[in-house]
Design a protein around this motif. Sequence first.
Motif, PDB file in Angstrom:
ATOM      1  N   ILE A  24       8.811  16.395  22.708  1.00  0.00           N
ATOM      2  CA  ILE A  24       7.629  15.562  22.943  1.00  0.00           C
ATOM      3  C   ILE A  24       6.770  15.450  21.679  1.00  0.00           C
ATOM      4  O   ILE A  24       5.564  15.577  21.708  1.00  0.00           O
ATOM      5  N   GLN A  73      -4.805   3.998  21.604  1.00  0.00           N
ATOM      6  CA  GLN A  73      -5.837   4.955  21.241  1.00  0.00           C
ATOM      7  C   GLN A  73      -7.231   4.341  21.405  1.00  0.00           C
ATOM      8  O   GLN A  73      -7.464   3.214  21.001  1.00  0.00           O
ATOM      9  N   GLU A  79      -3.375   7.989  10.828  1.00  0.00           N
ATOM     10  CA  GLU A  79      -2.613   6.754  11.023  1.00  0.00           C
ATOM     11  C   GLU A  79      -2.176   6.132   9.705  1.00  0.00           C
ATOM     12  O   GLU A  79      -1.106   5.555   9.595  1.00  0.00           O
ATOM     13  N   ARG A 127       4.112  15.872  15.437  1.00  0.00           N
ATOM     14  CA  ARG A 127       2.980  14.947  15.439  1.00  0.00           C
ATOM     15  C   ARG A 127       1.796  15.570  16.186  1.00  0.00           C
ATOM     16  O   ARG A 127       0.655  15.491  15.743  1.00  0.00           O
ATOM     17  N   LYS A 167       2.126   7.899  24.213  1.00  0.00           N
ATOM     18  CA  LYS A 167       2.837   8.752  23.270  1.00  0.00           C
ATOM     19  C   LYS A 167       2.530   8.341  21.833  1.00  0.00           C
ATOM     20  O   LYS A 167       2.699   9.110  20.910  1.00  0.00           O
ATOM     21  N   GLU A 199       0.909   7.766   8.613  1.00  0.00           N
ATOM     22  CA  GLU A 199       2.027   7.297   9.444  1.00  0.00           C
ATOM     23  C   GLU A 199       2.510   5.923   8.998  1.00  0.00           C
ATOM     24  O   GLU A 199       3.715   5.669   8.904  1.00  0.00           O
ATOM     25  N   SER A 242       0.011   5.619  19.069  1.00  0.00           N
ATOM     26  CA  SER A 242      -1.420   5.342  18.907  1.00  0.00           C
ATOM     27  C   SER A 242      -1.804   3.935  19.378  1.00  0.00           C
ATOM     28  O   SER A 242      -2.934   3.506  19.202  1.00  0.00           O
ATOM     29  N   TYR A 293      -1.808  16.273  14.596  1.00  0.00           N
ATOM     30  CA  TYR A 293      -3.048  15.719  15.130  1.00  0.00           C
ATOM     31  C   TYR A 293      -4.042  16.809  15.522  1.00  0.00           C
ATOM     32  O   TYR A 293      -5.211  16.526  15.747  1.00  0.00           O
TER      33      TYR A 293
END
Lengths: 317, 350
Positions: B221, A316, B160, B225, A311, B163, A313, B229
């Motif tokens: 879910i 990844q 990322e 995000r 869910k 984030e 990263s 992505y």
Amino acid sequence: MDCYLGIDLGSVSTDLALLDSDYNLREKIYLRTAGDPINVIKKGISDLKNKINSDFEIKGIGTTGSGRKLAGVIVGADLIKNEITAHAVAAAFKMPEVRTVFEIGGQDSKIIIIRNGVAIDFAMNTVCAAGTGSFLDQQASRLGIAIEDFGKKALKADQPVEIAGRCSVFAESDMIHKQQLGYSQENILAGLCNALVRNYMNNLARGKKLAAPYVFQGGVAANQGIRKSFQEEVGEEVFVPENYDVMGAIGAAILAANSVNDNNLTTKFKGFSMLDVDYKSAGFNCDACANNCEIINIFADGDLMARWGGKCSRWQF
Amino acid sequence: MPVVTFPHMGKMELPVKTFLREMDISVIPPPQSSQKTLKKGKEYAPEFACLPFKINLGNYMEAAELGADSILMGGGFGPCRFGFYGELQKYLLQEAGYEMEMYILEKNIFHIKDIIKELSGNFSLTKMTRSFHFTWSKIKVMDKLTEKLYNLRGQVVNKEKVENDYNKLLKKLDEAETYREIDLIEQEIDNFLQIDNAVEKKLTIALVGEIYTVLEPFTNIDLARKLNYLDVSVYQTLTLSHWLKNFFTPGSGQKKLVNKAAGYINSFVGGHGLNSISDIYSLKDKVDGVVHIMPFTCMPEIVARAIIPEVIENENIPVLSLIFDEHTAEAGVKTRLEAFIDLIKYNKAR
């Protein structure tokens, strides 16, 4: 000859479609996935290799279906596309003026509304078994008839019985009831076709503006009885394309061809040598948080080549 | 002294903790909502209660295991069942053997004051007003930060990094103790991560629907995000500040929403059903498409969903409705999202 390959890795069946540069279908392969996607892809590629001669050169390859990502990393796909888009593209290619697509597969069903060759709305049912091919499979085996004869028999009905189509459990008990009353098998089968179509319409078509021309594709389109029920439901002709059972794969091949040619790319297809590679998957549960995601690693001859399932990263690849 | 916990809803934990601490109320937030939370909750919840009910019930149970003995839960009225949830959860917790005190905050400031007074070891009206004010300024900055994240992450290649920046600033905001610190964080948001490596084509999708499902990534879910992505920016009008404003002044902005819905819906149908339609209509020229989400059995959003096909047809705006429940069916949601984005792109290219 340049050609393009589409692979539709579904939960029930895995289909391959090989198109030439004019998008004519040259070969098609239909296999049962049988819970073993990695080997079924290899089987498909190996069957294809045996069918074609060295004149055929694969210039592009696209994958679709619920296993599209897995299929994509194993064969080296140029394009990985969801099955809704793939089906819409294939339908619009075969019949440019199409405005409504019914698609019923083994474990899901879709409706796609198309205007001017482009999808404008869609719905997909993955929850209710009553609207899918597996329901028909189940009932056919209950009545002891081959699924291939289902449609032909249903067409012979003179007075289809009423069967509740809301839920496969209700439908089954209703069917047993009608059977014990003495209705003929033909009339019960036709009743089942009507029930499935009614369920499909309630689940997927509700509120949508349906318009002719209609195209019906997916594995269940082989069933003439269902086609007839659809025609009665919409009051129009419903067309079943010649290669209705591999339309997803055809769509994936067309999209891959477009993508490769528009961008002047060389294909990422790994070639038939991929048949000698040993692909394995292994999963583990991540325990970094309470979600306990199941992480899947895909190995090619022992080397990690892809990973998914998280869910976040953290894993990844 | 009571140890207070509360249900999770997205990032609501941050302001609630801030407020309770300012009021000298000891607080134990439940662990982040997870599959485990849901599993606990659904064991005792009625089968047909909606997903938020089950998750919240699980939240209380997990917080109880950490030592919480009192619960602050929102109440309310109107066609949505939410107003009854606190009462029912109180009963179910008792049945499950949890000895917890349930404080249900009705939509009345005097009533809320009485509850806070009862819980706080050190209460004064000035203190409560000051705490409210301080918390409110955090909420506003928090919403701004999230808006920025949802917008930016869909446009940049290095997602990322965005984030990480977001998480750092959120942590800072959580720890901020003065207005000065909050102001500084707000300034940082304005220049946090300039777009240096943007995706090819920018798409924006509005996220509308039932508020809990919209605000809580665990229920949807992590839809925002996922869209980000897929190189899509996400815009939403439903925020925590919006919800709180509505909670304290019920009915405010109602007329404006009805006007914005342009005749497609003329009255409050409970929850955020009216918001959904009025958002879809009023955002149709500002976004490329709308994703409409709700928990299974959500009455207000079922009303909205029945109206949506007409809006799609007349206004030429793509809308995708998704229903969330205990099953995750993540692959199916991804397929639909990808197909929906293709649909938008193909129609734009036409």
